[in-house]
Design a protein around this motif. Structure first.
Motif, PDB file in Angstrom:
ATOM      1  N   THR A  87       0.946  -1.115  -0.109  1.00  0.00           N
ATOM      2  CA  THR A  87       0.095   0.190  -0.023  1.00  0.00           C
ATOM      3  C   THR A  87       0.775   1.214   0.119  1.00  0.00           C
ATOM      4  O   THR A  87       2.231   0.978   0.047  1.00  0.00           O
ATOM      5  CB  THR A  87      -0.709   0.021   1.267  1.00  0.00           C
ATOM      6  N   LEU A  88       0.407   2.454  -0.173  1.00  0.00           N
ATOM      7  CA  LEU A  88       1.356   3.800   0.103  1.00  0.00           C
ATOM      8  C   LEU A  88       2.083   3.600   1.433  1.00  0.00           C
ATOM      9  O   LEU A  88       3.078   4.000   1.522  1.00  0.00           O
ATOM     10  CB  LEU A  88       0.420   4.830  -0.208  1.00  0.00           C
ATOM     11  N   GLU A  89       1.261   3.271   2.535  1.00  0.00           N
ATOM     12  CA  GLU A  89       1.935   3.454   3.709  1.00  0.00           C
ATOM     13  C   GLU A  89       3.145   2.091   3.674  1.00  0.00           C
ATOM     14  O   GLU A  89       4.053   2.387   4.238  1.00  0.00           O
ATOM     15  CB  GLU A  89       0.961   2.961   4.854  1.00  0.00           C
ATOM     16  N   ILE A  91       4.567   0.831   1.291  1.00  0.00           N
ATOM     17  CA  ILE A  91       5.925   1.111   0.535  1.00  0.00           C
ATOM     18  C   ILE A  91       6.782   2.186   1.324  1.00  0.00           C
ATOM     19  O   ILE A  91       8.207   1.859   1.245  1.00  0.00           O
ATOM     20  CB  ILE A  91       5.464   1.944  -0.954  1.00  0.00           C
ATOM     21  N   GLN A  92       6.172   3.022   1.990  1.00  0.00           N
ATOM     22  CA  GLN A  92       6.915   3.948   2.820  1.00  0.00           C
ATOM     23  C   GLN A  92       7.914   3.051   3.791  1.00  0.00           C
ATOM     24  O   GLN A  92       9.092   3.173   4.231  1.00  0.00           O
ATOM     25  CB  GLN A  92       6.144   4.885   3.735  1.00  0.00           C
ATOM     26  N   GLN A 114       3.174  -2.575  -9.077  1.00  0.00           N
ATOM     27  CA  GLN A 114       3.301  -2.640  -7.644  1.00  0.00           C
ATOM     28  C   GLN A 114       4.690  -3.319  -7.391  1.00  0.00           C
ATOM     29  O   GLN A 114       5.174  -3.173  -6.284  1.00  0.00           O
ATOM     30  CB  GLN A 114       2.091  -3.535  -6.995  1.00  0.00           C
ATOM     31  N   LEU A 117       7.472  -0.956  -7.981  1.00  0.00           N
ATOM     32  CA  LEU A 117       7.609   0.056  -6.688  1.00  0.00           C
ATOM     33  C   LEU A 117       8.137  -0.703  -5.534  1.00  0.00           C
ATOM     34  O   LEU A 117       9.160   0.090  -4.769  1.00  0.00           O
ATOM     35  CB  LEU A 117       6.240   0.784  -6.349  1.00  0.00           C
TER      36      LEU A 117
END
Ligand code: E4P
Length: 220
Positions: A87-89, A91-92, A114, A117
């Motif tokens: 998810t975006l979170e 990936i961080q 996905q 990334l």
């Protein structure tokens, strides 16, 4: 080519390890709940039972929480790999954990970007969920092929894991694409070996062997 076992069941793990075919284990919260594995004792038992990476998934949804939990997971045993959803979170969190040198398995990957990334963020592994893609009418194998192609095109070191494997045909098709790692439920692993013609052929050979057994003499 490496085979991981997709389970949190200790008996399955020890049976598969005895076969000499297992290079690691992947778990997820559903598998842990199903196996009723204690934490951290049961998880540590899995880590001792297998020589190779054992993926354990974070349960937080925010990046800071995933990083904190991921660091705790990694400190439990040297072969633990932190599983983080893409998810975006996530990936961080993958970026932070990977920069710390903590191995991450980017999970719930359903399309090549996905995977790209997750690789760019530094994930050691990325798990493409074949069965769940097929369940919703996508062509899982061609998506897996694109994931492999895109990582290859950029020379990414991230290794793809064929996950959510439901049957031997998934393994065959993914193997023909050169997928580096498969994570298999125990039943699918057994299904790769067993064949009814091998069974019936063996029964016939043993039957015939009994009829000549009395005349068979091995040199001493
Ligand atoms: C992968 O690491 C997952 O644990 C797993 O393969 C999920 O499979 P499922 O779709 O059969 O639950």
């Amino acid at each position: 080519m490496r085979i991981f076992l997709d389970t949190a069941n200790l008996e399955e793990i020890s049976r598969a390890v005895a076969l000499g075919l297992i290079d690691g284990v992947t778990t997820n919260p559903t598998l842990l709940a199903k196996a009723g594995l204690s934490f951290p004792e049961g998880v540590l038992e899995v880590c001792r039972a297998v020589q190779g990476p054992v993926s354990l998934e974070v349960t937080k949804e925010d990046a800071a929480g995933m990083v904190e939990e991921g660091r705790k997971i990694a400190s439990l045993a040297p072969n633990l790999v932190v599983k983080v959803p893409v998810t975006l979170e996530g990936i961080q969190a993958i970026s932070v954990l990977s920069k710390d040198g903590i191995p991450v398995n980017a999970t719930l990957v359903f399309q090549p970007l996905q995977a790209l990334l997750a690789a760019r963020a530094g994930a050691k592994y990325a798990s493409v969920f074949l069965g769940r893609l097929d369940d919703v009418g996508h062509d899982a194998i061609s998506i897996l092929g694109e994931c492999l192609e895109i990582l290859e095109a950029y020379g990414m070191a991230t290794e793809l894991i064929a996950a959510s494997v439901r049957h031997p045909m998934h393994v065959l098709r993914a193997a023909l694409l050169g997928t580096p790692i498969f994570t298999l439920p125990f039943g699918v692993l057994l299904g790769l070996v067993e064949h009814p013609l091998t069974r019936s052929g063996l029964e016939r050979f043993l039957q015939d062997a009994r009829s000549v057994a009395s005349s068979m003499r091995y040199p001493k």
